[in-house]
Design a protein around this motif. Structure first.
Motif, PDB file in Angstrom:
ATOM      1  N   UNK A 146       2.342  -5.816   9.383  1.00  0.00           N
ATOM      2  CA  UNK A 146       1.785  -4.599   9.976  1.00  0.00           C
ATOM      3  C   UNK A 146       2.813  -3.862  10.828  1.00  0.00           C
ATOM      4  N   UNK A 147       2.783  -2.529  10.719  1.00  0.00           N
ATOM      5  CA  UNK A 147       3.697  -1.707  11.507  1.00  0.00           C
ATOM      6  C   UNK A 147       5.087  -1.593  10.928  1.00  0.00           C
ATOM      7  N   UNK A 148       5.299  -2.157   9.743  1.00  0.00           N
ATOM      8  CA  UNK A 148       6.622  -2.111   9.107  1.00  0.00           C
ATOM      9  C   UNK A 148       6.454  -1.667   7.655  1.00  0.00           C
ATOM     10  N   UNK A 149       7.552  -1.280   7.044  1.00  0.00           N
ATOM     11  CA  UNK A 149       7.560  -0.973   5.616  1.00  0.00           C
ATOM     12  C   UNK A 149       8.437  -1.992   4.900  1.00  0.00           C
ATOM     13  N   UNK A 150       8.024  -2.354   3.715  1.00  0.00           N
ATOM     14  CA  UNK A 150       8.829  -3.239   2.876  1.00  0.00           C
ATOM     15  C   UNK A 150       9.372  -2.416   1.714  1.00  0.00           C
ATOM     16  N   UNK A 151      10.418  -2.916   1.104  1.00  0.00           N
ATOM     17  CA  UNK A 151      11.014  -2.202  -0.019  1.00  0.00           C
ATOM     18  C   UNK A 151      10.154  -2.390  -1.265  1.00  0.00           C
ATOM     19  N   UNK A 152       9.908  -1.315  -1.985  1.00  0.00           N
ATOM     20  CA  UNK A 152       9.083  -1.390  -3.197  1.00  0.00           C
ATOM     21  C   UNK A 152       9.670  -2.365  -4.214  1.00  0.00           C
ATOM     22  N   UNK A 153      10.996  -2.546  -4.170  1.00  0.00           N
ATOM     23  CA  UNK A 153      11.659  -3.471  -5.101  1.00  0.00           C
ATOM     24  C   UNK A 153      11.899  -4.829  -4.451  1.00  0.00           C
ATOM     25  N   UNK A 154      11.263  -5.048  -3.280  1.00  0.00           N
ATOM     26  CA  UNK A 154      11.419  -6.320  -2.580  1.00  0.00           C
ATOM     27  C   UNK A 154      10.471  -7.373  -3.121  1.00  0.00           C
ATOM     28  N   UNK A 155      10.439  -8.485  -2.422  1.00  0.00           N
ATOM     29  CA  UNK A 155       9.570  -9.595  -2.831  1.00  0.00           C
ATOM     30  C   UNK A 155       9.497 -10.599  -1.691  1.00  0.00           C
ATOM     31  N   UNK A 156       8.375 -11.328  -1.627  1.00  0.00           N
ATOM     32  CA  UNK A 156       8.285 -12.493  -0.744  1.00  0.00           C
ATOM     33  C   UNK A 156       7.404 -13.530  -1.420  1.00  0.00           C
ATOM     34  N   UNK A 157       7.350 -14.716  -0.830  1.00  0.00           N
ATOM     35  CA  UNK A 157       6.661 -15.848  -1.462  1.00  0.00           C
ATOM     36  C   UNK A 157       5.140 -15.695  -1.485  1.00  0.00           C
ATOM     37  N   UNK A 158       4.609 -14.650  -0.850  1.00  0.00           N
ATOM     38  CA  UNK A 158       3.157 -14.440  -0.832  1.00  0.00           C
ATOM     39  C   UNK A 158       2.737 -13.430  -1.917  1.00  0.00           C
ATOM     40  N   UNK A 159       3.668 -13.015  -2.733  1.00  0.00           N
ATOM     41  CA  UNK A 159       3.379 -12.019  -3.766  1.00  0.00           C
ATOM     42  C   UNK A 159       2.121 -12.411  -4.557  1.00  0.00           C
ATOM     43  N   UNK A 160       1.210 -11.442  -4.723  1.00  0.00           N
ATOM     44  CA  UNK A 160      -0.014 -11.627  -5.514  1.00  0.00           C
ATOM     45  C   UNK A 160      -0.163 -10.402  -6.404  1.00  0.00           C
ATOM     46  N   UNK A 161      -0.434 -10.617  -7.650  1.00  0.00           N
ATOM     47  CA  UNK A 161      -0.557  -9.481  -8.571  1.00  0.00           C
ATOM     48  C   UNK A 161      -1.621  -8.502  -8.114  1.00  0.00           C
ATOM     49  N   UNK A 162      -1.276  -7.224  -8.129  1.00  0.00           N
ATOM     50  CA  UNK A 162      -2.204  -6.170  -7.736  1.00  0.00           C
ATOM     51  C   UNK A 162      -3.370  -6.128  -8.707  1.00  0.00           C
ATOM     52  N   UNK A 163      -4.576  -6.083  -8.176  1.00  0.00           N
ATOM     53  CA  UNK A 163      -5.766  -6.047  -9.030  1.00  0.00           C
ATOM     54  C   UNK A 163      -5.934  -4.657  -9.640  1.00  0.00           C
ATOM     55  N   UNK A 164      -6.432  -4.643 -10.842  1.00  0.00           N
ATOM     56  CA  UNK A 164      -6.800  -3.403 -11.507  1.00  0.00           C
ATOM     57  C   UNK A 164      -5.628  -2.571 -11.791  1.00  0.00           C
ATOM     58  N   UNK A 196       0.820  -1.216   0.000  1.00  0.00           N
ATOM     59  CA  UNK A 196       0.000   0.000   0.000  1.00  0.00           C
ATOM     60  C   UNK A 196       0.851   1.261   0.000  1.00  0.00           C
ATOM     61  N   UNK A 197       2.096   1.129  -0.407  1.00  0.00           N
ATOM     62  CA  UNK A 197       2.953   2.307  -0.506  1.00  0.00           C
ATOM     63  C   UNK A 197       2.518   3.165  -1.684  1.00  0.00           C
ATOM     64  N   UNK A 198       2.850   4.418  -1.622  1.00  0.00           N
ATOM     65  CA  UNK A 198       2.487   5.347  -2.683  1.00  0.00           C
ATOM     66  C   UNK A 198       3.300   5.092  -3.946  1.00  0.00           C
ATOM     67  N   UNK A 199       2.743   5.569  -5.064  1.00  0.00           N
ATOM     68  CA  UNK A 199       3.446   5.425  -6.340  1.00  0.00           C
ATOM     69  C   UNK A 199       4.781   6.166  -6.249  1.00  0.00           C
ATOM     70  N   UNK A 200       5.819   5.479  -6.633  1.00  0.00           N
ATOM     71  CA  UNK A 200       7.135   6.106  -6.618  1.00  0.00           C
ATOM     72  C   UNK A 200       7.841   6.074  -5.272  1.00  0.00           C
ATOM     73  N   UNK A 201       7.167   5.547  -4.249  1.00  0.00           N
ATOM     74  CA  UNK A 201       7.814   5.486  -2.938  1.00  0.00           C
ATOM     75  C   UNK A 201       8.811   4.331  -2.911  1.00  0.00           C
ATOM     76  N   UNK A 202       9.907   4.534  -2.220  1.00  0.00           N
ATOM     77  CA  UNK A 202      10.936   3.498  -2.142  1.00  0.00           C
ATOM     78  C   UNK A 202      10.558   2.400  -1.151  1.00  0.00           C
ATOM     79  N   UNK A 203       9.809   2.781  -0.117  1.00  0.00           N
ATOM     80  CA  UNK A 203       9.352   1.848   0.909  1.00  0.00           C
ATOM     81  C   UNK A 203       7.875   2.090   1.150  1.00  0.00           C
ATOM     82  N   UNK A 204       7.164   1.077   1.610  1.00  0.00           N
ATOM     83  CA  UNK A 204       5.749   1.267   1.910  1.00  0.00           C
ATOM     84  C   UNK A 204       5.215   0.125   2.753  1.00  0.00           C
ATOM     85  N   UNK A 205       4.033   0.319   3.311  1.00  0.00           N
ATOM     86  CA  UNK A 205       3.430  -0.716   4.150  1.00  0.00           C
ATOM     87  C   UNK A 205       2.987  -1.928   3.342  1.00  0.00           C
TER      88      UNK A 205
END
Ligand code: SF4
Length: 113
Positions: free
Chosen positions: A95-113, A81-90
């Motif tokens: 919860x309570x942490x930010x992940x890197x926009x260029x990161x990844x984990x095994x739960x990745x699901x394509x964003x709808x729409x 849910x990080x903003x467009x162009x943000x380097x990190x986001x929730x």
């Protein structure tokens, strides 16, 4: 002066003082609210976090060969849910942490729409 008028004067003084004190406080403080932390103020998720390890999270998706596609990154994940162009986001999974926009984990699901 009767005791009744003394009581009214004391009450009036109290109310005046309370009004002055209340006027100096922000509304959330008066109501006992604490403001939620802004997303950009949240700490970054550590790759050593036990949940991050379990989900194979990495700050840099290009370092893992587990992705189905080289384009899968946190920034285009449904849970991000990080903003467009943000380097990190929730992320909803951390919860309570930010992940890197260029990161990844095994739960990745394509964003709808
Ligand atoms: Fe990134 Fe999505 Fe995993 Fe969250 S769930 S860490 S946004 S890939």
């Amino acid at each position: 002066m009767s005791s009744k008028s003394k009581s009214k004067t004391t009450r009036r003084q109290f109310l005046n003082r309370a009004t002055v004190i209340a006027a100096g406080l922000p509304v959330p403080a008066l109501l006992g609210w604490t403001l939620p932390a802004r997303a950009q103020d949240l700490p970054h998720l550590s790759e050593d976090d036990p949940t991050a390890v379990a989900l194979k999270y990495t700050h840099d998706a290009s370092t893992t060969e587990e992705r189905a596609s080289a384009t899968d990154v946190c920034n285009n994940c449904q849970h991000y849910t990080g903003g467009a162009g943000s380097e990190w986001g929730p992320c909803a999974l951390f919860p309570g942490k930010q992940v890197n926009a260029k990161g990844w984990c095994s739960v990745w699901v394509e964003k709808a729409g």
